[in-house]
Design a protein around this motif. Structure first.
Motif, PDB file in Angstrom:
ATOM      1  N   ILE A   1      -8.200  19.956  -3.744  1.00 21.97           N
ATOM      2  CA  ILE A   1      -8.599  20.977  -4.722  1.00 21.97           C
ATOM      3  C   ILE A   1      -9.464  20.335  -5.803  1.00 21.97           C
ATOM      4  O   ILE A   1     -10.494  20.869  -6.208  1.00 21.97           O
ATOM      5  CB  ILE A   1      -7.365  21.575  -5.435  1.00 21.97           C
ATOM      6  N   TYR A   2      -9.007  19.173  -6.245  1.00 22.42           N
ATOM      7  CA  TYR A   2      -9.663  18.512  -7.370  1.00 22.42           C
ATOM      8  C   TYR A   2     -11.105  18.192  -7.026  1.00 22.42           C
ATOM      9  O   TYR A   2     -12.027  18.488  -7.794  1.00 22.42           O
ATOM     10  CB  TYR A   2      -8.881  17.236  -7.691  1.00 22.42           C
TER      11      TYR A   2
ATOM     12  N   LEU B   1       0.637  12.326  -3.160  1.00 20.10           N
ATOM     13  CA  LEU B   1       0.084  13.170  -4.219  1.00 20.10           C
ATOM     14  C   LEU B   1      -1.343  13.560  -3.886  1.00 20.10           C
ATOM     15  O   LEU B   1      -1.744  14.708  -4.066  1.00 20.10           O
ATOM     16  CB  LEU B   1       0.113  12.434  -5.552  1.00 20.10           C
TER      17      LEU B   1
ATOM     18  N   ILE C   1      -1.770  16.298  -1.351  1.00 22.70           N
ATOM     19  CA  ILE C   1      -1.473  17.645  -1.834  1.00 22.70           C
ATOM     20  C   ILE C   1      -2.579  18.135  -2.760  1.00 22.70           C
ATOM     21  O   ILE C   1      -3.068  19.247  -2.635  1.00 22.70           O
ATOM     22  CB  ILE C   1      -0.135  17.672  -2.618  1.00 22.70           C
ATOM     23  N   ASN C   2      -2.952  17.282  -3.708  1.00 14.66           N
ATOM     24  CA  ASN C   2      -3.721  17.784  -4.831  1.00 14.66           C
ATOM     25  C   ASN C   2      -5.205  17.516  -4.796  1.00 14.66           C
ATOM     26  O   ASN C   2      -5.989  18.311  -5.264  1.00 14.66           O
ATOM     27  CB  ASN C   2      -3.179  17.202  -6.129  1.00 14.66           C
ATOM     28  N   TYR C   3      -5.605  16.359  -4.253  1.00 18.55           N
ATOM     29  CA  TYR C   3      -6.988  15.980  -4.468  1.00 18.55           C
ATOM     30  C   TYR C   3      -8.019  16.840  -3.762  1.00 18.55           C
ATOM     31  O   TYR C   3      -9.117  17.007  -4.281  1.00 18.55           O
ATOM     32  CB  TYR C   3      -7.191  14.483  -4.218  1.00 18.55           C
TER      33      TYR C   3
END
Lengths: 230, 476
Positions: free
Chosen positions: A121-122, A114, A117-119
């Motif tokens: 951007i975060y 996860l 993929i996401n962090y």
């Protein structure tokens, strides 16, 4: 090392112990301990931003409900039961402990994928939260493990009391995942209280049903509940 | 004020616990009427501010609130007469929990905040649990344990799903209120990956409560073991309320441009439910269980209709209305038969029409209605769903849909014919058929009939508003 990691380690320890334990009273104590530590996690995570009065009040109420009221309700139920041990679980203790360890590995894997993929951007959006995000990773691992182990307990144990404890563990895990992901919710105390109230009433209702099952069947073994079938 | 619809039953419900039995019955009935009054006010938008921090009156919520309020009047009327004929030691608890259950369900219909909605759905589980095990028989305890545990775990997964949806907002760096209405507005900006994950968890979570297969295992037990008024309320109102959660999330997916994904998920769950109930209804020995499996089937039909969208979504909304009316009527008739025969076994209940003419007629008429024959509304709604599916080019779905319908009709018809026309060995009647108990099911059936022939414009318009967010109007 951040202080929250010690708390998360304690939660993981309580999860593993509960998978191995067969005494109902010990399980209730474990879930009480876990409830208190879980309630403290948001408090510890927030130390960097300073503690507010409402945060501390909320922590105290959480401890009161998760660490005191709910375990007390469970103890009343345990004391009325004749056999205070889990007998012949569907999956043995060593096997469940092993399953718990696998669950940790699995949740590390899930969290890592996860994050990849996401962090990015975060963190690009919130550069000041990089440190917080790193802590999140362990929080998420602990949350997923606790939830998964709760499910294991729920599905593989026969005593109704152990199943309730599994449910409580699962709820603790979801609370941790919520802390990691949905910070907004934790800032809305009305909503948090409502969720907490639901949990309390749920345990109360389960306790009443448990008592009735114990009274009618002279035991809380769910293997006795098998009349309704198709 | 919008919140009155759940605050008043809440206060009344708590009061009933402490009041004497007779007064409690009066409070139950009068609260039902007051609830209906406030629902009418909300329906025609006669009150002041409609949007608060946690609640709002969405068209879909209003539709379900209206159904709930209407059903509750007649079910509480039935409860009063039912209670005077059966001896229930804990009647104040039962009546009080009925009102608390009404309060929780009303809260579901008006909740707008995602987590508040979750809280309300969980509250419905907890408030209805005492209704199921009030008799404390071995079977009812087992049913309650399954119900509380399976539904609580399911709903806990829905909470996880809600967190995912909220995270899909946070990760995109948007900050709005986490209510359904504000999320619709910013839906395209949400992170699709987390939204999809959230949707799956929410469908599994609330789907457990809707009774979608394969999470339906609690439903036949709970619906068959609970006392009659509770069964009628569970089947007619609670399933709809839980479905609202699935529906709202589908709306969100649609607004985010992921409608096709969520449609396919819904259709898959719906078809699975229909097939499961088709298989299990065939050799059913218990008529209340038969009705419970029929509820699973109908919730499957509704889910499929919403999944297909357009004309089928209109059909699904009609299906919700008529299924609630007819199914609660059937459960009330079944309750009359249970009182008369003292057994739920189909083998021991022959000659219903001869022994209980009033109940026999309502049960038979209800069966005709639930099987989707004219003149009842399910005929139209199922036809619309089939037409909508064909128009959308979903031929496989349509074939499985029709195949399951036929199978279920064949299975249920065999059982119902046996109950109604076959002769019973002994004509012993425990409690004779009486008008007060036969009237509520008749009124519910007649309402369905009237709504089939003449659908008031305001209901039509509400349904149009409901489905406009998931693929547009039906004309054309």
């Amino acid at each position: 090392m951040h202080i929250s990691n010690i708390f998360l380690a304690m939660i993981l320890l309580s999860v593993l112990l509960s998978l191995k334990s067969n005494r109902l009273a010990a399980l209730v104590k474990l879930v009480a301990f876990q409830g208190i530590v879980v309630s403290a996690v948001p408090l510890v995570l927030n130390t960097a931003h300073g503690l507010s009065f409402s945060l501390i009040m909320f922590f105290l109420i959480l401890v009161l409900v998760k660490g005191l009221l709910i375990p007390a309700l469970m103890f009343i139920a345990v004391n009325k039961v004749v056999t205070s041990r889990e007998i012949e679980p569907i999956i043995g203790y060593h096997a469940s402990l092993f399953a718990g360890l696998i669950m940790i590995v699995l949740s590390v894997y899930i969290t890592n994928s996860l994050h990849s993929i996401n962090y990015p951007i975060y963190i690009a959006n919130h550069p000041h939260l990089a440190d917080f995000a790193a802590n999140h990773k362990l929080l998420l691992v602990t949350g997923i493990t606790t939830m998964g182990s709760g499910l294991i307990l729920l599905m593989t144990r026969r005593k109704a009391i152990t199943q309730v404890i599994g449910y409580l563990m699962m709820e603790n895990g979801i609370y941790l995942i919520g802390t990691a992901l949905a910070k907004v919710v934790h800032a809305q105390y009305v909503v948090e209280f409502a969720v907490l109230l639901d949990l309390l009433v749920a345990v109360l209702v389960m306790g009443i049903v448990l008592n009735n099952i114990n009274h009618t069947f002279d035991d809380v073994d769910t293997a006795l509940l098998g009349q309704l079938k198709d | 004020m919008l919140q009155f619809v759940f605050i008043i039953p809440l206060i009344a419900g708590i009061a009933v616990f402490f009041l004497p039995v007779k007064t409690g019955r009066v409070v139950l009935l009068s609260t039902a009427v007051i609830h209906a009054f406030f629902t009418t006010m909300e329906w025609f938008k006669l009150t002041g501010p409609l949007q608060t921090r946690y609640f709002s009156n969405s068209p879909e919520g209003m539709l379900l609130l209206a159904i709930l309020s209407f059903l509750f009047i007649f079910i509480s009327l039935y409860t009063v007469f039912y209670m005077s004929e059966v001896e229930m030691s804990k009647e104040p608890t039962f009546n009080g929990c009925m009102l608390l259950f009404l309060s929780a369900m009303s809260m579901v219909t008006i909740a707008d905040h995602i987590i508040m909605f979750w809280v309300a759905v969980e509250a419905t589980t907890l408030m209805s649990a005492p209704l199921i095990f009030i008799r404390r028989s071995k079977e009812s305890l087992e049913a309650t344990w399954k119900y509380v545990l399976i539904c609580s775990v399911g709903i806990a997964l829905a909470l996880l799903g809600c967190f995912f949806v909220i995270f899909s907002m946070e990760i995109s760096d948007i900050h709005v209120r986490i209510s359904f209405t504000s999320l619709y507005a910013i839906a395209p900006q949400l992170n699709p990956l987390w939204l999809k994950a959230g949707f799956i968890f929410i469908v599994i979570g609330y789907g457990t409560k809707v009774g979608l297969a394969p999470m339906h295992t609690w439903l036949p037990d709970a619906h068959s073991e609970s006392p009659t008024p509770a069964s009628a309320l569970l089947s007619g109102a609670l399933l709809n309320c839980a479905f609202l959660g699935v529906y709202r999330c589908h709306q969100l997916m649609f607004a985010a441009g992921l409608g096709e994904y969520s449609s396919n998920v819904l259709i898959a769950f719906g078809l699975a439910s229909m097939l499961v109930s088709a298989v299990f209804i065939l050799n059913q020995k218990d008529y209340k269980r038969m009705l419970a499996y029929s509820s699973i089937e109908n919730m499957g039909i509704i889910t499929i209709g919403i999944g297909i969208g357009g004309l089928a979504a209109f059909g699904a909304m009609l299906h919700i209305i008529h299924h609630s009316l007819i199914k609660s009527s059937l459960f009330l008739s079944a309750g009359n038969m249970l009182l008369g025969y003292g057994t739920k076994l189909i083998d021991k209940t022959g000659g219903v029409l001869r022994l209980f003419p009033k109940t026999g007629i309502t049960f038979f008429a209800g069966f005709v209605g639930i099987s989707g024959f004219p003149p009842f509304g399910l005929f139209i709604s199922e036809l619309l769903i089939i037409l909508g599916a064909i128009k959308a080019g979903r031929y496989v779905t349509v074939s499985i849909f029709i195949f399951s319908l036929i199978l279920i009709f064949a299975g249920a018809a065999k059982l119902v014919m046996q109950m109604i026309f076959k002769d019973n060995e002994n004509d012993e009647i425990l409690v004779p058929d009486k008008w007060p108990r036969a009237l509520p099911p008749i009124i519910l059936l007649l309402t369905s009939l009237v709504l089939t022939i003449w659908l008031p414009d305001s209901i039509y318009q509400t349904i149009q508003n409901v489905i406009s967010s998931i693929g547009g109007p039906v004309n054309g």
